[in-house]
Design a protein around this motif. Structure first.
Motif, PDB file in Angstrom:
ATOM      1  N   LYS A 250       6.898   8.055  -1.573  1.00 39.62           N
ATOM      2  CA  LYS A 250       8.010   7.383  -0.913  1.00 39.62           C
ATOM      3  C   LYS A 250       7.576   6.390   0.160  1.00 39.62           C
ATOM      4  O   LYS A 250       8.264   5.409   0.400  1.00 39.62           O
ATOM      5  CB  LYS A 250       8.953   8.419  -0.289  1.00 39.62           C
ATOM      6  N   GLU A 251       6.468   6.661   0.835  1.00 39.72           N
ATOM      7  CA  GLU A 251       6.037   5.815   1.953  1.00 39.72           C
ATOM      8  C   GLU A 251       5.182   4.649   1.461  1.00 39.72           C
ATOM      9  O   GLU A 251       4.147   4.873   0.806  1.00 39.72           O
ATOM     10  CB  GLU A 251       5.264   6.635   2.979  1.00 39.72           C
ATOM     11  N   VAL A 252       5.605   3.438   1.800  1.00 39.56           N
ATOM     12  CA  VAL A 252       4.914   2.230   1.346  1.00 39.56           C
ATOM     13  C   VAL A 252       4.815   1.240   2.506  1.00 39.56           C
ATOM     14  O   VAL A 252       5.803   0.994   3.212  1.00 39.56           O
ATOM     15  CB  VAL A 252       5.654   1.550   0.176  1.00 39.56           C
TER      16      VAL A 252
ATOM     17  N   THR B 181       0.854  -1.189   0.000  1.00 40.70           N
ATOM     18  CA  THR B 181       0.000   0.000   0.000  1.00 40.70           C
ATOM     19  C   THR B 181       0.883   1.229   0.000  1.00 40.70           C
ATOM     20  O   THR B 181       1.607   1.486   0.966  1.00 40.70           O
ATOM     21  CB  THR B 181      -0.919   0.037   1.239  1.00 40.70           C
ATOM     22  N   ALA B 182       0.850   1.997  -1.077  1.00 45.64           N
ATOM     23  CA  ALA B 182       1.625   3.229  -1.167  1.00 45.64           C
ATOM     24  C   ALA B 182       0.770   4.389  -0.677  1.00 45.64           C
ATOM     25  O   ALA B 182      -0.324   4.622  -1.190  1.00 45.64           O
ATOM     26  CB  ALA B 182       2.070   3.476  -2.606  1.00 45.64           C
TER      27      ALA B 182
ATOM     28  N   GLY C 281      -4.610   7.671   5.504  1.00 44.84           N
ATOM     29  CA  GLY C 281      -3.884   8.842   5.053  1.00 44.84           C
ATOM     30  C   GLY C 281      -2.383   8.636   5.085  1.00 44.84           C
ATOM     31  O   GLY C 281      -1.860   7.527   5.119  1.00 44.84           O
ATOM     32  N   TYR C 282      -1.678   9.753   5.120  1.00 41.33           N
ATOM     33  CA  TYR C 282      -0.225   9.763   4.973  1.00 41.33           C
ATOM     34  C   TYR C 282       0.510   9.256   6.193  1.00 41.33           C
ATOM     35  O   TYR C 282       1.497   8.527   6.092  1.00 41.33           O
ATOM     36  CB  TYR C 282       0.202  11.199   4.663  1.00 41.33           C
TER      37      TYR C 282
ATOM     38  N   VAL D 188       2.884   7.155  12.369  1.00 48.55           N
ATOM     39  CA  VAL D 188       4.157   6.871  11.713  1.00 48.55           C
ATOM     40  C   VAL D 188       5.188   7.939  12.033  1.00 48.55           C
ATOM     41  O   VAL D 188       6.328   7.637  12.394  1.00 48.55           O
ATOM     42  CB  VAL D 188       3.961   6.746  10.188  1.00 48.55           C
ATOM     43  N   GLY D 189       4.794   9.216  11.921  1.00 48.48           N
ATOM     44  CA  GLY D 189       5.739  10.298  12.154  1.00 48.48           C
ATOM     45  C   GLY D 189       6.267  10.332  13.572  1.00 48.48           C
ATOM     46  O   GLY D 189       7.466  10.557  13.804  1.00 48.48           O
ATOM     47  N   ALA D 190       5.392  10.095  14.539  1.00 50.29           N
ATOM     48  CA  ALA D 190       5.793  10.125  15.948  1.00 50.29           C
ATOM     49  C   ALA D 190       6.352   8.791  16.427  1.00 50.29           C
ATOM     50  O   ALA D 190       6.843   8.697  17.553  1.00 50.29           O
ATOM     51  CB  ALA D 190       4.606  10.519  16.823  1.00 50.29           C
TER      52      ALA D 190
END
Length: 385
Positions: A263-265, A258-259, A309-310, A329-331
């Motif tokens: 860049k994030e997959v 799942t993209a 989402g992203y 994901v970011g945190a």
């Protein structure tokens, strides 16, 4: 992120859903015109969900009581995606392309729906494989049969806002499995197809290749060969692919990709009864294992994994207490946030970080459509659609 479909998962769920449908109704043909509905959900057995790519539009396939052999209905709804106080959305009955009854499958010859936008979508129709492809360009008001390569079947389909990516196979002369696999691309018109032949080494009956991940011009595809997991990557919309070996992406049937950006997959890799999850932040060059939960995740445990989402993803660990987890994901944080009291989830889609829908199968006797507007903390049944 593209809307996508892997047909192997659909076929395996069909037998379970049929057992439920036989208990509650007889079925008939699926003809109908677009009109607002106020049908009680007690009369509808939800079978399949499809989100229209990045939009707030949701499509739901359900069966309703009628005197004939197969009775499917398609409903379209718009979700406000961000509100935490809005009521259930209004569902509108639209149409499906021609489908027929097939013994052992609740959705008959309808194998799946993929929507590139709120109004542009595709229906895969066939028996054991999709031999027919239909397209709608008016929000499922009308459907038109589109051409695919002669003699081919569709093993998987992914749609982005601009492209279609399809895995075709030719099974007309097979002795064991299918041959001549081609990962093709097309514009959303689906009028012409072109692509690259993928050198599959162990692909047999659709169970050793994962779903296609695509975001814009970037396309990702994983195959479990006899020797090592292979990743195929394209940065030009599927015109050419590069092949690389990634030992972490071990899977019995190819990892589902799942993209969520260029860049994030995400990779969900089934390893038998269990599954592992990996994440790439550099377009598939490197992969990192993500311990979404401390416990193991079972493919047959009744849960689900879905991106939102992203920067977020959700995991339902199955029929256990406090089973909904949110991954930031970011945190780099995982939180146990709520519970979905459902023995088995047949389908789930997240419209945003907060809004999601799921088809809940309660002990094989009843299915219901449920919804959350607080990021999975609480879930309520959708009572009118």
């Amino acid at each position: 992120m593209g809307s996508r479909l892997r047909l192997g998962h659909v076929l395996r769920r069909g037998v379970t859903l049929l057992l439920l449908a036989v208990l509650v109704l007889s079925w008939a043909s699926n003809t109908g015109t677009a009109s607002a509905t106020g049908t009680s959900s007690k009369n509808v057995v939800p079978l399949m969900l499809a989100r229209a790519n990045h939009t707030g539009t949701l499509y739901v396939v359900g069966s309703v009581p009628c005197p004939r052999s197969l009775c499917l209905r398609l409903y379209r709804a718009y979700d406000t995606v961000e509100s935490t106080i809005d009521p259930d959305p209004t569902f509108t009955k639209v149409t499906l392309p021609p489908v027929r009854a097939i013994a052992g499958r609740a959705t008959g010859s309808l194998l799946g729906l993929v929507f590139a936008s709120a109004f542009i979508g595709y229906a895969l129709v066939g028996s054991s494989q999709a031999q027919l492809l239909y397209a709608t360009f008016d929000g499922a008001t009308t459907w038109h049969k589109v051409k695919i390569p002669t003699g081919d079947s569709i093993e998987g389909l992914t749609a982005t806002g601009d492209h279609l990516y399809a895995l075709f196979s030719n099974c007309t002369k097979r002795k064991r499995g299918c041959v001549d696999f081609q990962l093709d691309h097309s514009t959303l018109s689906a009028r012409t197809w072109s692509g690259a032949t993928i050198p599959f080494t162990s692909f047999d009956e659709g169970y050793s290749a994962g779903t296609i991940g695509a975001y814009g011009e970037n396309v990702f595809f994983c195959e479990q060969s006899k020797s090592a997991p292979l990743l195929f990557t394209s940065h030009n919309g599927g015109v050419t692919f590069t092949k690389s070996v990634h030992a972490k992406l071990v899977s019995v049937s190819g990892c589902d990709l799942t993209a969520v950006s260029t860049k994030e997959v995400w990779a969900e890799c089934p390893t038998g009864m269990l599954a592992s999850f990996y994440f790439s932040s550099d377009a598939g060059r490197t992969w990192t294992w993500h311990p979404l939960v401390r416990r193991e995740y079972s493919n047959t445990g009744g849960g689900f994994f879905a991106t939102a989402g992203y920067d977020f993803a959700y995991l339902d660990s199955g029929n256990t207490p406090r089973n909904i987890y949110r991954l930031n994901v970011g945190a780099r944080r995982v939180h146990a946030i709520g519970e979905l009291a459902c023995p088995a989830v047949d389908s789930a889609v997240f419209m945003s970080v907060f809004h999601a829908y799921a088809i809940c199968d309660t002990n094989g006797t009843t299915t219901r459509l449920v919804r959350t507007i607080d990021g999975g903390t609480t879930w309520q049944r959708v009572t009118t659609w």
